[in-house]
Design a protein around this motif. Sequence first.
Motif, PDB file in Angstrom:
ATOM      1  N   TRP A 205      59.984  23.431  13.621  1.00 22.62           N
ATOM      2  CA  TRP A 205      60.671  23.241  12.491  1.00 22.62           C
ATOM      3  C   TRP A 205      61.472  24.265  11.509  1.00 22.62           C
ATOM      4  O   TRP A 205      61.718  25.108  12.123  1.00 22.62           O
ATOM      5  CB  TRP A 205      58.933  23.575  11.942  1.00 22.62           C
ATOM      6  CG  TRP A 205      58.017  23.065  11.704  1.00 22.62           C
ATOM      7  CD1 TRP A 205      56.949  21.745  11.242  1.00 22.62           C
ATOM      8  CD2 TRP A 205      56.864  22.999  13.129  1.00 22.62           C
ATOM      9  NE1 TRP A 205      55.927  21.079  11.755  1.00 22.62           N
ATOM     10  CE2 TRP A 205      55.952  21.673  12.558  1.00 22.62           C
ATOM     11  CE3 TRP A 205      56.130  23.790  14.538  1.00 22.62           C
ATOM     12  CZ2 TRP A 205      54.456  22.076  14.275  1.00 22.62           C
ATOM     13  CZ3 TRP A 205      56.240  23.345  15.115  1.00 22.62           C
ATOM     14  CH2 TRP A 205      54.873  22.766  15.055  1.00 22.62           C
TER      15      TRP A 205
ATOM     16  N   ASP B 125      59.527  27.895  12.516  1.00 21.14           N
ATOM     17  CA  ASP B 125      58.020  27.789  13.670  1.00 21.14           C
ATOM     18  C   ASP B 125      58.859  27.474  14.614  1.00 21.14           C
ATOM     19  O   ASP B 125      59.190  25.946  14.608  1.00 21.14           O
ATOM     20  CB  ASP B 125      57.248  27.278  12.663  1.00 21.14           C
ATOM     21  CG  ASP B 125      55.705  27.585  13.438  1.00 21.14           C
ATOM     22  OD1 ASP B 125      55.721  28.605  14.528  1.00 21.14           O
ATOM     23  OD2 ASP B 125      55.158  27.205  12.352  1.00 21.14           O
TER      24      ASP B 125
ATOM     25  N   THR C 200      56.587  26.131  18.151  1.00 23.83           N
ATOM     26  CA  THR C 200      55.269  25.855  19.399  1.00 23.83           C
ATOM     27  C   THR C 200      55.999  25.682  20.536  1.00 23.83           C
ATOM     28  O   THR C 200      56.515  24.966  20.696  1.00 23.83           O
ATOM     29  CB  THR C 200      53.916  25.073  18.675  1.00 23.83           C
ATOM     30  OG1 THR C 200      54.298  23.758  19.380  1.00 23.83           O
ATOM     31  CG2 THR C 200      53.503  25.730  17.342  1.00 23.83           C
TER      32      THR C 200
ATOM     33  N   ARG D 166      53.790  30.550  20.097  1.00 23.57           N
ATOM     34  CA  ARG D 166      54.188  29.824  18.979  1.00 23.57           C
ATOM     35  C   ARG D 166      54.484  31.253  18.058  1.00 23.57           C
ATOM     36  O   ARG D 166      54.952  32.635  18.659  1.00 23.57           O
ATOM     37  CB  ARG D 166      52.782  29.517  18.475  1.00 23.57           C
ATOM     38  CG  ARG D 166      51.763  30.878  18.207  1.00 23.57           C
ATOM     39  CD  ARG D 166      50.302  30.510  18.592  1.00 23.57           C
ATOM     40  NE  ARG D 166      49.222  31.301  18.824  1.00 23.57           N
ATOM     41  CZ  ARG D 166      48.954  32.220  20.349  1.00 23.57           C
ATOM     42  NH1 ARG D 166      48.846  31.547  21.142  1.00 23.57           N
ATOM     43  NH2 ARG D 166      48.156  32.903  19.945  1.00 23.57           N
ATOM     44  N   TYR D 167      55.492  31.239  16.922  1.00 21.24           N
ATOM     45  CA  TYR D 167      55.698  32.282  16.031  1.00 21.24           C
ATOM     46  C   TYR D 167      54.242  32.637  15.868  1.00 21.24           C
ATOM     47  O   TYR D 167      53.588  32.349  15.095  1.00 21.24           O
ATOM     48  CB  TYR D 167      56.797  31.288  15.385  1.00 21.24           C
ATOM     49  CG  TYR D 167      58.206  31.602  15.344  1.00 21.24           C
ATOM     50  CD1 TYR D 167      58.319  31.502  16.568  1.00 21.24           C
ATOM     51  CD2 TYR D 167      58.716  30.706  14.855  1.00 21.24           C
ATOM     52  CE1 TYR D 167      59.664  30.937  17.042  1.00 21.24           C
ATOM     53  CE2 TYR D 167      59.994  30.562  14.873  1.00 21.24           C
ATOM     54  CZ  TYR D 167      60.440  30.852  16.079  1.00 21.24           C
ATOM     55  OH  TYR D 167      62.285  30.455  16.336  1.00 21.24           O
TER      56      TYR D 167
ATOM     57  N   ALA E 285      52.391  34.920  12.925  1.00 23.73           N
ATOM     58  CA  ALA E 285      51.826  34.548  11.466  1.00 23.73           C
ATOM     59  C   ALA E 285      52.653  35.749  10.773  1.00 23.73           C
ATOM     60  O   ALA E 285      53.138  34.908   9.402  1.00 23.73           O
ATOM     61  CB  ALA E 285      50.438  34.703  11.364  1.00 23.73           C
TER      62      ALA E 285
ATOM     63  N   SER F 233      56.227  36.129  11.319  1.00 26.79           N
ATOM     64  CA  SER F 233      57.683  36.093  11.423  1.00 26.79           C
ATOM     65  C   SER F 233      57.417  35.210  10.455  1.00 26.79           C
ATOM     66  O   SER F 233      58.646  34.375  10.196  1.00 26.79           O
ATOM     67  CB  SER F 233      57.428  35.779  12.718  1.00 26.79           C
ATOM     68  OG  SER F 233      57.936  37.151  13.320  1.00 26.79           O
ATOM     69  N   LYS F 234      56.646  33.378  10.628  1.00 29.83           N
ATOM     70  CA  LYS F 234      56.693  32.789  10.041  1.00 29.83           C
ATOM     71  C   LYS F 234      57.060  32.792   8.686  1.00 29.83           C
ATOM     72  O   LYS F 234      57.249  32.376   7.774  1.00 29.83           O
ATOM     73  CB  LYS F 234      55.485  31.787  10.610  1.00 29.83           C
ATOM     74  CG  LYS F 234      55.438  30.792  11.320  1.00 29.83           C
ATOM     75  CD  LYS F 234      54.192  30.085  11.503  1.00 29.83           C
ATOM     76  CE  LYS F 234      53.088  30.882  12.099  1.00 29.83           C
ATOM     77  NZ  LYS F 234      51.919  29.571  12.170  1.00 29.83           N
TER      78      LYS F 234
END
Length: 308
Positions: free
Chosen positions: A216, A226, A228, A253-254, A256, A258-259
């Motif tokens: 993303w 982001d 996955t 996944r990244y 939470a 870091s996002k």
Amino acid sequence: MGADAPHPSAMVNAPPQVRRSIPFLRVFAPPAFLIVAAAIVRLSLGPALERLPADYTGSVILESDSRFRQTPDTTFSAFHQQGRRIDQVLSATGDVAIVQSHIDWTTDTGQVNYQTTGLYGVDRKTRQNVAGYGDLSRSGQFMFPPQLRGVADEVWDPYYGGPRHLAFDRNEMVDGLALAVYRFTIADLDETKTYDYLPDVPERFGVGTDGEGFLWVEPVSGTLVDMTDNGHSFFVDPATGKSTGDFSVWQARYSAQSKADLFSAATSIRLRILAAKIWLPAALLALALVWLGIGLLWLRRSAPPSAE
């Protein structure tokens, strides 16, 4: 009044052509200055904000649910692990920056499962890998560039040991931010050297890796907010070139946090770029037009009546 002070009647006694030019200067000089200032902001400050800084550093934390085994005849163990990627510009000369990029994966018990550090030559404008720089000759994007227009088709960063193919998938609105979503794939990546610490590698088996996922990207700032990734690495029979079974399977996944941090950074960078390249120049041009319009109206009203 001092001896050098101008006499109050100096302007009155100025030549007629000088007196006539003063109102025109008052009307036209400020708009001209504002137009030049708008061009400087648009063409100088805007590109400067889009350029990879010479002191750039970035970090992101990842999470993964994984399964692993060391040999084809042992059972898998399942565990959760945390990844950490750190990028830092070591030097910058002209349009090329040398970036040191490190990534490692650690289990919840503190055991380091994987780590690697590489040097990347990165174009500071396009964020592409530059051939002839770094510790390998790489292609594709190292990062995503500002003003992304959907042209990226390959990314090669430390997350995988080779290039990932990219394909634009969709635009998506997430938490009020418009994002470009890319699907990536990687297939039959030879990672035998990466996993040569395993008991049967490379003596009995080679190693291959497949993966796919989504990225993303906020397109104005070029910030990857982001990711996955679903992938697996497998033993390869050197005689046949075929898989003899997986030994590592993951869903990553990244984190939470870091996002959230990346969304905040993308929003801030996006606003600065838009302000420098669109909003501030537009405001200066609008002010120039307003000044010019009022000035022309004033000149018209203050003009002496024509003799009949």
